[in-house]
Design a protein around this motif. Structure first.
Motif, short mmCIF file in Angstrom:
data_model
loop_
_atom_site.label_atom_id
_atom_site.label_comp_id
_atom_site.label_asym_id
_atom_site.label_seq_id
_atom_site.Cartn_x
_atom_site.Cartn_y
_atom_site.Cartn_z
N GLY A 168 -3.11 -5.38 -10.33
CA GLY A 168 -2.68 -6.57 -9.44
C GLY A 168 -1.58 -6.10 -8.72
O GLY A 168 -1.42 -5.51 -7.65
N THR A 169 -0.30 -6.18 -9.53
CA THR A 169 0.91 -5.60 -8.77
C THR A 169 1.06 -3.93 -8.93
O THR A 169 1.74 -3.20 -8.34
N GLY A 170 0.22 -3.55 -9.51
CA GLY A 170 0.31 -2.11 -10.07
C GLY A 170 1.25 -1.37 -11.03
O GLY A 170 1.25 0.00 -11.33
N THR A 171 1.80 -2.41 -11.43
CA THR A 171 3.04 -1.91 -12.92
C THR A 171 2.17 -1.09 -13.76
O THR A 171 2.64 -0.12 -14.26
N MET A 172 1.16 -1.72 -14.39
CA MET A 172 0.54 -1.21 -15.44
C MET A 172 -0.28 0.09 -15.08
O MET A 172 -0.10 1.22 -15.81
N MET A 173 -0.87 0.33 -13.83
CA MET A 173 -1.14 1.53 -13.34
C MET A 173 -0.16 2.76 -13.37
O MET A 173 -0.35 3.79 -13.77
N ALA A 174 1.02 2.19 -12.81
CA ALA A 174 2.05 3.28 -12.68
C ALA A 174 2.46 3.67 -14.11
O ALA A 174 2.64 4.98 -14.22
N VAL A 191 -7.53 -5.66 -7.61
CA VAL A 191 -8.41 -6.92 -7.60
C VAL A 191 -8.22 -7.70 -6.21
O VAL A 191 -8.68 -8.90 -6.30
N MET A 192 -7.37 -7.13 -5.30
CA MET A 192 -7.10 -8.10 -4.13
C MET A 192 -8.02 -7.34 -2.92
O MET A 192 -8.36 -6.19 -2.95
N LYS A 193 -7.85 -8.38 -1.96
CA LYS A 193 -8.67 -7.75 -0.60
C LYS A 193 -7.74 -7.17 0.19
O LYS A 193 -6.82 -7.73 0.62
N ASN A 194 -8.12 -5.91 0.48
CA ASN A 194 -7.18 -5.20 1.67
C ASN A 194 -5.61 -5.09 1.17
O ASN A 194 -4.85 -5.29 2.11
N ASN A 195 -5.41 -5.13 0.06
CA ASN A 195 -3.92 -5.12 -0.44
C ASN A 195 -3.49 -3.49 -0.37
O ASN A 195 -3.21 -2.76 -1.42
N PHE A 196 -3.28 -2.88 0.87
CA PHE A 196 -3.21 -1.53 1.13
C PHE A 196 -1.65 -1.08 0.67
O PHE A 196 -1.51 -0.07 0.46
N SER A 197 -0.87 -1.83 0.61
CA SER A 197 0.60 -1.90 0.40
C SER A 197 0.71 -1.39 -1.22
O SER A 197 1.78 -0.79 -1.61
N LEU A 198 -0.31 -1.61 -1.94
CA LEU A 198 -0.28 -1.15 -3.14
C LEU A 198 -0.04 0.11 -3.39
O LEU A 198 0.40 0.61 -4.49
N TRP A 213 -4.38 10.36 -9.47
CA TRP A 213 -4.63 8.90 -9.52
C TRP A 213 -5.50 8.37 -8.22
O TRP A 213 -5.17 9.08 -6.98
N HIS A 214 -6.20 7.43 -8.19
CA HIS A 214 -6.95 7.05 -7.21
C HIS A 214 -7.15 5.49 -7.35
O HIS A 214 -7.18 4.82 -8.38
N LEU A 215 -6.87 4.75 -6.11
CA LEU A 215 -6.75 3.44 -6.16
C LEU A 215 -7.92 3.01 -5.13
O LEU A 215 -8.12 3.36 -4.00
N LEU A 216 -8.81 2.13 -5.47
CA LEU A 216 -10.18 1.94 -5.03
C LEU A 216 -10.04 0.22 -4.44
O LEU A 216 -9.46 -0.64 -5.40
N HIS A 217 -10.51 -0.03 -3.54
CA HIS A 217 -10.16 -1.32 -2.66
C HIS A 217 -11.54 -2.01 -2.53
O HIS A 217 -11.42 -3.11 -1.95
N ASP A 218 -12.66 -1.57 -3.07
CA ASP A 218 -14.05 -2.04 -2.51
C ASP A 218 -14.58 -2.86 -3.66
O ASP A 218 -15.79 -3.35 -3.58
N HIS A 219 -13.89 -3.22 -4.66
CA HIS A 219 -14.57 -4.21 -5.52
C HIS A 219 -13.77 -5.45 -5.89
O HIS A 219 -13.72 -5.94 -7.09
#
Ligand SMILES: *Cc1c(COP(=O)(O)O)cnc(C)c1O
Length: 294
Positions: A168-174, A191-198, A213-219
């Motif tokens: 979501g915010t990326g805090t857990m992933m960080a 879990v957001m659409k096109n939230n590329f600033s993550l 790490w890899h962040l995926l945006h298509d799901h």
């Protein structure tokens, strides 16, 4: 401090059979921690609460939407530690408040509704005194939140090749990235659409030298809190097969994505995946009755 809810019942459940690929899949059950301070929210909040108490703050102010797991977790944590809680809620006050807001209010949180425009700037209404308050960003985003999230790693080990989580915010992933070993890959499903600033939001909590790490945006299934019959159908079949409940905002999208990725051989044969069940079943109560079997 923050020990009376220290999670002892966290388990790692094997769900390899459900995934039917050449990978081993386990789930870290953070959803079992606490009914309200569920999953990653407990970890993200822990050092904020400790810091607020150490600074003798009496009130915590934080931000969230009407179905926010973070809002309800903060309300519950504040109640536990005798802190006042103020939740700044995005948007006009709804005619019928969500179950989340009702519960947060019942635990003593003061709810303040602000226009979406003001919310975006995290501006606090003038009538709220903030001088003796401790502020927590929306979703617990920040260095202190990530430091807490890093302690999720205490419940796993280096034998997992991939750690996969919803973002979501990326805090857990960080936090997970910071705690992970260099040979492990951390895979985040936005879990957001096109939230590329993550990408940047996570990097500013992890530093450039961490690159496993890899962040995926298509799901995202259409965007934040959007869902389809395919997704809710998946939640039922996952539950039927494993007995594990998921939520349509976060963990269902993670588990669905991992199954799809495994089907496309995204993970090399023999990989050992650990999926973080980050808890937070709040949003499910917004679904029509009967949609889910759990
Ligand atoms: C809040 C939440 C997340 C997102 O965590 P971030 O640290 O904001 O990325 C993921 N899963 C669940 C269940 C949540 O409640």
């Amino acid at each position: 401090m923050f020990t009376d809810v220290v999670p002892e019942n966290i388990s790692i459940d094997d769900v390899t059979d459900f995934f039917q690929n050449d990978v081993q899949v386990s789930v870290l059950r953070l959803d079992k921690i606490h009914a309200l301070i569920s999953g990653n929210k407990w970890f993200k909040l822990r050092y904020y609460i400790i810091e607020a108490l150490a600074q003798n703050k009496k009130t915590i102010i934080t931000f969230g939407g009407a179905w926010s797991n973070h809002i309800i977790a903060t309300a519950a944590a504040c109640k536990l530690y005798g802190l006042n809680a103020i939740g700044i809620i995005r948007g006009e006050e709804p005619a019928t408040p969500s179950a989340t807001l009702l519960q947060a209010k019942a635990m003593g949180m003061q709810l303040v509704f602000i226009k979406r425009e003001d919310y975006r700037h995290q501006s606090i209404p003038d009538n709220i005194t903030i001088s003796d308050a401790y502020m927590i960003h929306e979703g617990g985003y920040g260095v202190t939140g990530a430091k807490g999230a890093a302690t999720i790693y205490d419940y796993m080990d280096e034998s997992f090749t991939h750690i996969c989580c919803a973002v979501g915010t990326g805090t857990m992933m960080a936090g997970l990235i910071n705690a992970s070993a260099a040979h492990q890959q951390v895979v985040g499903i936005s879990v957001m659409k096109n939230n590329f600033s993550l990408q940047q939001a996570i990097q500013s909590l992890t530093g450039k030298e961490k690159n496993n790490w890899h962040l995926l945006h298509d799901h995202h299934f259409g965007g934040y809190a959007k869902h389809t019959p395919e997704l809710t159908g998946f939640m039922n079949s996952f539950y039927r097969s494993t007995g594990i409940p998921t939520d349509f905002v976060y963990t269902a999208k993670l588990f669905y994505a991992v199954k799809a990725l495994a089907g496309k051989n995204y993970f090399s044969a023999g990989s050992r995946l650990l999926l973080i069940h980050s808890g937070g079943l709040q949003g499910n109560s917004s679904l029509a009755k009967g949609t889910l079997m759990f």
